[in-house]
Design a protein around this motif. Sequence first.
Motif, PDB file in Angstrom:
ATOM      1  N   THR A   1      32.996  22.570 -10.890  1.00  0.00           N
ATOM      2  CA  THR A   1      31.548  22.350 -10.201  1.00  0.00           C
ATOM      3  C   THR A   1      31.871  23.236  -8.309  1.00  0.00           C
ATOM      4  OG1 THR A   1      30.228  21.783 -11.609  1.00  0.00           O
ATOM      5  CG2 THR A   1      28.861  21.405  -9.299  1.00  0.00           C
TER       6      THR A   1
ATOM      7  N   MET B   1      29.867  21.373  -2.449  1.00  0.00           N
ATOM      8  CA  MET B   1      28.264  21.205  -2.105  1.00  0.00           C
ATOM      9  C   MET B   1      28.539  22.045  -0.838  1.00  0.00           C
ATOM     10  SD  MET B   1      25.713  20.644  -3.755  1.00  0.00           S
ATOM     11  CE  MET B   1      24.356  20.616  -3.690  1.00  0.00           C
TER      12      MET B   1
ATOM     13  N   ILE C   1      24.469  26.632   0.193  1.00  0.00           N
ATOM     14  CA  ILE C   1      24.674  27.327  -0.572  1.00  0.00           C
ATOM     15  C   ILE C   1      24.551  27.451  -2.191  1.00  0.00           C
ATOM     16  CG2 ILE C   1      24.631  30.166  -1.129  1.00  0.00           C
ATOM     17  CD1 ILE C   1      26.125  29.875   1.671  1.00  0.00           C
ATOM     18  N   THR C   2      23.436  27.010  -2.925  1.00  0.00           N
ATOM     19  CA  THR C   2      23.461  26.787  -4.845  1.00  0.00           C
ATOM     20  C   THR C   2      24.982  28.348  -4.978  1.00  0.00           C
ATOM     21  OG1 THR C   2      21.875  26.139  -4.657  1.00  0.00           O
ATOM     22  CG2 THR C   2      22.600  27.221  -6.735  1.00  0.00           C
ATOM     23  N   LEU C   3      26.070  27.807  -5.629  1.00  0.00           N
ATOM     24  CA  LEU C   3      27.108  28.214  -6.384  1.00  0.00           C
ATOM     25  C   LEU C   3      26.971  27.703  -7.898  1.00  0.00           C
ATOM     26  CD1 LEU C   3      29.787  28.345  -3.582  1.00  0.00           C
ATOM     27  CD2 LEU C   3      28.762  30.004  -4.389  1.00  0.00           C
ATOM     28  N   ASN C   4      26.851  28.955  -8.602  1.00  0.00           N
ATOM     29  CA  ASN C   4      26.853  28.165 -10.105  1.00  0.00           C
ATOM     30  C   ASN C   4      28.438  27.848 -10.754  1.00  0.00           C
ATOM     31  OD1 ASN C   4      24.276  29.466 -10.714  1.00  0.00           O
ATOM     32  ND2 ASN C   4      25.081  31.255 -11.026  1.00  0.00           N
TER      33      ASN C   4
END
Length: 195
Positions: free
Chosen positions: A87, A90, A93-96
Amino acid sequence: MKKKHLLTSMIVLFAVVHSYAQKGSNELKIYYGIIDSELLRKESLVGSGSYDNKSSYEIGFKYQRNISGKFSIETGINYMSCEVKITPAMTGITLNPEYEDLKMISVPVYANYTFGKYFFANAGPIIDFQNSDVTFDSQSGIGYGIGVGGEYKFDSFLIYVNPNFKRHSVLPFDKEEYHQKLTEFGIQFGIGYEF
């Protein structure tokens, strides 16, 4: 380089087996192990991503040579596999998350001590060879393992269970500044043959 280390380990393994195969009690065992594993650092890095290991297991075989009534040496080949969920840190930006497979071949060289009729303890160094490309630190190197267990013998056959703790890459072949070390709590279930 990996092939050279693996070849050296195999030569040492076969030399140990051959030198003790002349007399006395020998055991061959196969096993399957369930593992709870984590990639750990000595110091945590602020702002780094996280790693979560899933579906960890091991399979392998062991050769055990009795040296005296209660003391023996064991070695073998172990194959470990797990899926690592990475993961990203943070950043707003939302990152997969990404998934990578960690696969490793290990050659343990353990001292094994039997106490009582059914119980034993085993510990010693492990030589590890990671055979998968991953973005985190290589786990190839020298580690250690320690365990306790029990076995039941009937005729020339045996069944056993071996809860254990392993720490890989204590002395890594490729050193990183904040080297991650694969740490495992596991339990092996196996069968064997004594000759």
